[in-house]
Design a protein around this motif. Sequence first.
Motif, PDB file in Angstrom:
ATOM      1  N   ASN A 299     -43.277 -24.573 -46.672  1.00 30.76           N
ATOM      2  CA  ASN A 299     -43.789 -23.201 -46.752  1.00 30.76           C
ATOM      3  C   ASN A 299     -42.788 -22.289 -47.479  1.00 30.76           C
ATOM      4  O   ASN A 299     -41.596 -22.582 -47.585  1.00 30.76           O
ATOM      5  N   GLU A 300     -43.293 -21.157 -47.975  1.00 29.79           N
ATOM      6  CA  GLU A 300     -42.489 -20.292 -48.836  1.00 29.79           C
ATOM      7  C   GLU A 300     -41.284 -19.713 -48.106  1.00 29.79           C
ATOM      8  O   GLU A 300     -40.175 -19.642 -48.661  1.00 29.79           O
ATOM      9  N   GLN A 341     -49.659 -25.643 -61.773  1.00 30.70           N
ATOM     10  CA  GLN A 341     -49.527 -24.255 -61.334  1.00 30.70           C
ATOM     11  C   GLN A 341     -48.362 -23.591 -62.075  1.00 30.70           C
ATOM     12  O   GLN A 341     -47.594 -24.254 -62.779  1.00 30.70           O
ATOM     13  N   ARG A 345     -45.795 -19.856 -55.138  1.00 31.70           N
ATOM     14  CA  ARG A 345     -46.909 -19.769 -54.200  1.00 31.70           C
ATOM     15  C   ARG A 345     -48.075 -20.660 -54.647  1.00 31.70           C
ATOM     16  O   ARG A 345     -48.712 -21.333 -53.836  1.00 31.70           O
ATOM     17  N   GLN A 349     -49.616 -23.849 -52.425  1.00 33.02           N
ATOM     18  CA  GLN A 349     -51.026 -23.903 -52.024  1.00 33.02           C
ATOM     19  C   GLN A 349     -51.727 -25.134 -52.578  1.00 33.02           C
ATOM     20  O   GLN A 349     -52.470 -25.817 -51.857  1.00 33.02           O
ATOM     21  N   GLN A 352     -50.320 -28.416 -50.844  1.00 34.84           N
ATOM     22  CA  GLN A 352     -50.741 -28.527 -49.450  1.00 34.84           C
ATOM     23  C   GLN A 352     -52.246 -28.786 -49.346  1.00 34.84           C
ATOM     24  O   GLN A 352     -52.691 -29.498 -48.435  1.00 34.84           O
ATOM     25  N   LYS A 353     -53.028 -28.242 -50.266  1.00 42.11           N
ATOM     26  CA  LYS A 353     -54.463 -28.519 -50.273  1.00 42.11           C
ATOM     27  C   LYS A 353     -54.726 -29.987 -50.556  1.00 42.11           C
ATOM     28  O   LYS A 353     -55.569 -30.625 -49.901  1.00 42.11           O
ATOM     29  N   LYS A 401     -47.673 -27.650 -41.670  1.00 47.08           N
ATOM     30  CA  LYS A 401     -48.447 -27.484 -42.892  1.00 47.08           C
ATOM     31  C   LYS A 401     -49.923 -27.647 -42.530  1.00 47.08           C
ATOM     32  O   LYS A 401     -50.256 -28.210 -41.471  1.00 47.08           O
TER      33      LYS A 401
END
Length: 437
Positions: A299-300, A341, A345, A349, A352-353, A401
């Motif tokens: 996570n960020e 990307q 962020r 995303q 994790q998706k 997550k």
Amino acid sequence: MELEILPRNFTGPGIGPLTFQVAYAGPGVNYYRYKVELPAFRLWEPESPYLYTARVGLITGAERSDSRDRSFGMRKFHMDEQGNPKGTLYLNNRPVLLRGANEMGHLQQCVMKGDYDQLIDDILIAKLAHLNFYRITQRPVQEEIYDYFDRLGMMHQCDLPTFGFIRRNQFVEGVRQAAEMERLIRDHPSSVMVSLINEPSRTEKRRKGHRHLHRNELEAFFVAARQAIYVENPDRVVKNADGDYNPPTREGLPDFHCYNMWYTNNTIPVGKMYKGYLPAIRAGWKTGCGEYGTEGLDNEQLMRSRYPKEWRPSGGEEEWSPNRIHGAQTYSLHGDWYAEQRTLRGWIQASQKHQCLATKLMTDAWRRRADLVVSTAVHLLIDAWPAGWMKALVGVDRIPKPAYFTYKACLEPIRVNLRCDRWKAYAGRRWKLKPGS
């Protein structure tokens, strides 16, 4: 010798004290074995982990020595090697499917720091997601970890710390350490299985035969190590290889590792896995899948607070690539799975998706083949360090997550899961389901 058996974590009657005559003890180590009948006892099970204490002391004439306590539980774990197919696992004579995760250091850090509250939480994080076992990957660990597994009802597999190959001149040492490992874990009811090597590979392919055991010699090592373990504990279930890249083994439960939604088509193509195919395994046997998973970035907040500054962006939305993280595979392997990307962020995303999708498709595929797949372990549940092993479903900060909740949903004990090979429909189109589809 004086023996007393007492309930440890419940109220009830004990046994003894009983006395046994001890024969003359010669120089060196001496072992004595006695059988004690327990007319009634409580079984150790994951949902009711009843434990006993064996209190042992020595009596010499009128003098009694200080006693020693040892915890144990009453349970039976075995594997059927007579049925067709072979390999069904049983806990207390009832079939059991092992559904769990690999562990690579976070539990050991709890013990090293003396943080036993965190150790308890880490085991409960697994139980909360419906896991019933940990694979302690490629090593034995501190005994405190096994003690808490016993108390909290978490089964586990212990691995001899060998990977890929075994040096030919270490054959005897490996057998000795297999017996030593069994002595470490044998009194823990949570210890249900051991394995002897992780991901054995072909010496011919790797040009390692001048140093390491060829497969036929490795099979001889398995036989010798199994016999050494048998002497220490005749009831132990032994898996020769976890993630066998040079199958089949001649004895015991086969096992494969599968990362086909990360290392593209590793072990078996994704489409065949989804439709119910399995990798080639030993004929007439069930199997385990000791590792599977895919990378999802931390996570960020964790990245910004605990990563080296060279790895993270200095601002909020500036252009950033995960290849700045040492050892990360996200940038080099994402191309088969999702679009590139541009920001921190966005990468978090997207990765994790994909981790959620891979966790769902793979876990559901193995569960639909529970007729043959008796043991699975996602790699892995909780990370031991920031960016330590980003295939983990929970970061080192213990913030899950999204894939953790996906995994929890996939391991719901009783589920209806209908496989559909078409994922989209259009208005006005009629589908007809065929039997068995």
